[in-house]
Design a protein around this motif. Structure first.
Motif, short mmCIF file in Angstrom:
data_model
loop_
_atom_site.label_atom_id
_atom_site.label_comp_id
_atom_site.label_asym_id
_atom_site.label_seq_id
_atom_site.Cartn_x
_atom_site.Cartn_y
_atom_site.Cartn_z
N UNK A 84 24.48 39.39 63.79
CA UNK A 84 25.47 40.78 63.38
C UNK A 84 27.05 40.30 63.07
N UNK A 85 27.84 39.36 62.91
CA UNK A 85 28.79 39.15 62.61
C UNK A 85 28.73 38.61 61.16
N UNK A 86 27.83 37.63 60.73
CA UNK A 86 27.46 37.34 59.40
C UNK A 86 27.34 38.53 58.73
N UNK A 87 26.23 39.55 59.23
CA UNK A 87 25.98 40.41 58.49
C UNK A 87 27.04 41.59 58.16
N UNK A 88 27.74 41.58 58.97
CA UNK A 88 28.89 42.50 58.58
C UNK A 88 29.76 41.81 57.46
N UNK A 89 30.00 40.50 57.48
CA UNK A 89 30.70 39.85 56.17
C UNK A 89 29.84 39.98 55.02
N UNK A 90 28.36 39.86 54.99
CA UNK A 90 27.60 39.97 53.92
C UNK A 90 27.54 41.56 53.34
N UNK A 91 27.67 42.62 54.22
CA UNK A 91 27.72 43.97 53.74
C UNK A 91 29.20 44.14 53.23
N UNK A 92 30.01 43.81 53.76
CA UNK A 92 31.29 44.08 53.44
C UNK A 92 31.54 43.51 52.01
N UNK A 93 30.82 42.42 51.61
CA UNK A 93 31.13 41.79 50.13
C UNK A 93 29.89 42.21 49.35
N UNK A 94 29.36 43.07 49.70
CA UNK A 94 28.34 43.68 48.50
C UNK A 94 26.77 43.37 48.88
N UNK A 95 26.29 42.40 49.85
CA UNK A 95 25.08 41.83 49.94
C UNK A 95 23.98 43.13 50.17
N UNK A 96 23.04 42.87 49.88
CA UNK A 96 21.76 43.82 50.04
C UNK A 96 20.91 43.19 51.04
N UNK A 97 21.08 43.46 52.37
CA UNK A 97 20.50 42.77 53.39
C UNK A 97 20.20 43.76 54.44
N UNK A 98 19.18 43.65 55.35
CA UNK A 98 19.02 44.32 56.54
C UNK A 98 18.42 43.42 57.61
N UNK A 99 19.06 44.09 58.88
CA UNK A 99 18.62 43.51 60.07
C UNK A 99 17.44 44.23 60.54
#
Ligand SMILES: Cc1cc2nc3c(=O)[nH]c(=O)nc-3n(C[C@H](O)[C@H](O)[C@H](O)COP(=O)(O)OP(=O)(O)OC[C@H]3O[C@@H](n4cnc5c(N)ncnc54)[C@H](O)[C@@H]3O)c2cc1C
Length: 354
Positions: free
Chosen positions: A79-94
């Motif tokens: 969850x923590x890395x996912x939040x960093x990724x989303x906040x920086x524009x990454x197109x990722x899904x859990x």
């Protein structure tokens, strides 16, 4: 990295005198030639996510073959890395285990709680083509090749075998060997050459829509045309081990874990293997981009810790901006400065593979 910096310097300032010093015209031992050539946004450090997004855009814009099948991280606590990724524009899904099973029926997720999947901008690319693009374009734009060993880096010159090359700025782009070159200049650069083996594997069963999979136990695999390639954290991880693939690691450590994750891998066969050096930054696993505080014209672009090929477009552009303008213009890479090493303030990248 050297070719990328030379490309960006000569592009940003046509006519600038740039020379690339290379001891091996075949690049046979260069990490860039021995890489798995894959790109992901799934980092824990914001600047890495942003460098990868630029890398993906660069590949598309320059027609470099890019298979966007994604990375799938398996495990939990994303969850923590996912939040960093989303906040920086990454197109990722859990994804839950059930969602993963639906998408990838060939995958065993019985012991996995969570997955993290890149939906676009992640996958693998033609790394040789990226390297030849940078090198060829830099040369067309006026950069000169000098085939020689750089023995020592002095204040304003690089000592070669039979001559000294005077220059205003020097960039250490010596990849896994950058620590040795820095040491000769009296600088402690925590970058070491760490051998990694890549196995080329055949399997009679095709895996539909297979991404690059990162197993919680530390290995990775991905399709590569008709075969698969895979790698693992090595049992012995010392500096400068001979660059020979460790075939025994497959039977001893890898095969059973791969067959556990993908039952069809029970039938895997090793076709061949190669070894390359990770350019490991032992301090915090992140790149070091910028000058040493005590040597303002000696620049570093090192320590990418096994994920540098995808960052070459952004890192080279950033360092060229810093040299020409004294600051980052397009993307702020200052979190990766040498200062953090000197000040002992690590910027830890949690997602180092293998
Ligand atoms: C097995 C493996 C898998 C990898 N997978 C990926 C991946 O999937 N995605 C990714 O992004 N990255 C990956 N990497 C990491 C990536 O390949 C490196 O981070 C990147 O290639 C480093 O580029 P570089 O230009 O710094 O180093 P290199 O490509 O090693 O270039 C350094 C060059 O400097 C030359 N040199 C060194 N010392 C001297 C000297 N004293 N004088 C003259 N020339 C010198 C060398 O000959 C070499 O050509 C992987 C690496 C390995 C080994």
């Amino acid at each position: 990295m050297g070719a990328s910096v030379a490309y960006w310097l000569t592009r940003m300032q046509p006519g600038l005198a740039v020379a690339l010093v290379e001891r091996d015209p075949s690049f046979a031992r260069a990490s860039s030639a021995l890489s798995a050539s894959s790109i992901r946004q799934q980092f824990s450090t914001a600047v890495n996510v942003r460098m990868s997004l630029f890398g993906a855009q660069f590949l598309r814009e320059h027609g470099i073959a890019f298979n966007e099948s994604g990375y799938l991280y398996l495990g939990e606590g994303f969850d923590a890395a996912h939040a960093v990724q989303k906040a920086n524009g990454a197109d990722v899904a859990l994804l839950s285990a059930a969602e993963m099973k639906r998408r990838f029926p060939w995958l065993n997720v019985d012991d996995v709680k969570q997955g993290s999947l890149g939906l676009s901008g992640e996958g693998w690319f033609d790394g040789q083509n990226l390297h030849s693009f940078f090198l060829g374009s830099a040369r067309k734009q006026g950069a000169r090749m000098i085939y020689a060993e750089a023995r020592t880096l002095r204040q304003n010159e690089i000592v070669l075998d039979n001559e000294a090359l005077r220059c205003k700025h020097i960039v250490n782009a010596a990849g896994p060997w950058a620590g040795n070159l820095a040491a000769g200049a009296g600088i402690d650069l925590p970058v070491r050459a760490r051998r990694r083996t890549v196995f080329v594997l055949s399997c009679p069963t095709k895996l539909e829509r297979c991404p690059l999979v990162i197993d919680p136990s530390g290995f990775w695999f991905r399709p590569d045309g008709e075969v698969f390639i895979a790698g693992d954290e090595p049992a012995i991880d010392e500096d400068d081990l001979p660059l020979e693939p460790q075939l025994a690691e497959f039977d001893e450590a890898l095969w059973a874990r791969m067959a556990h994750r993908v039952p069809a891998f029970e039938a895997l066969r090793v076709e061949r293997a190669w070894a390359g050096y990770y350019d490991m930054n032992l301090f915090d696993g992140n790149a070091i981009i910028g000058a040493h505080p005590s040597r303002p014209k000696l620049w570093f672009i090192n320590g990418f810790s096994g994920h540098g090929l995808q960052h070459a477009p952004a890192a080279g552009r950033g360092l060229a901006e810093l040299i020409l303008h004294g600051r980052f213009v397009s993307l702020d890479l200052s979190p990766l400065s040498f200062d953090r090493i000197v000040e002992r303030k690590p910027l830890v990248e949690a997602n180092i593979i293998g």
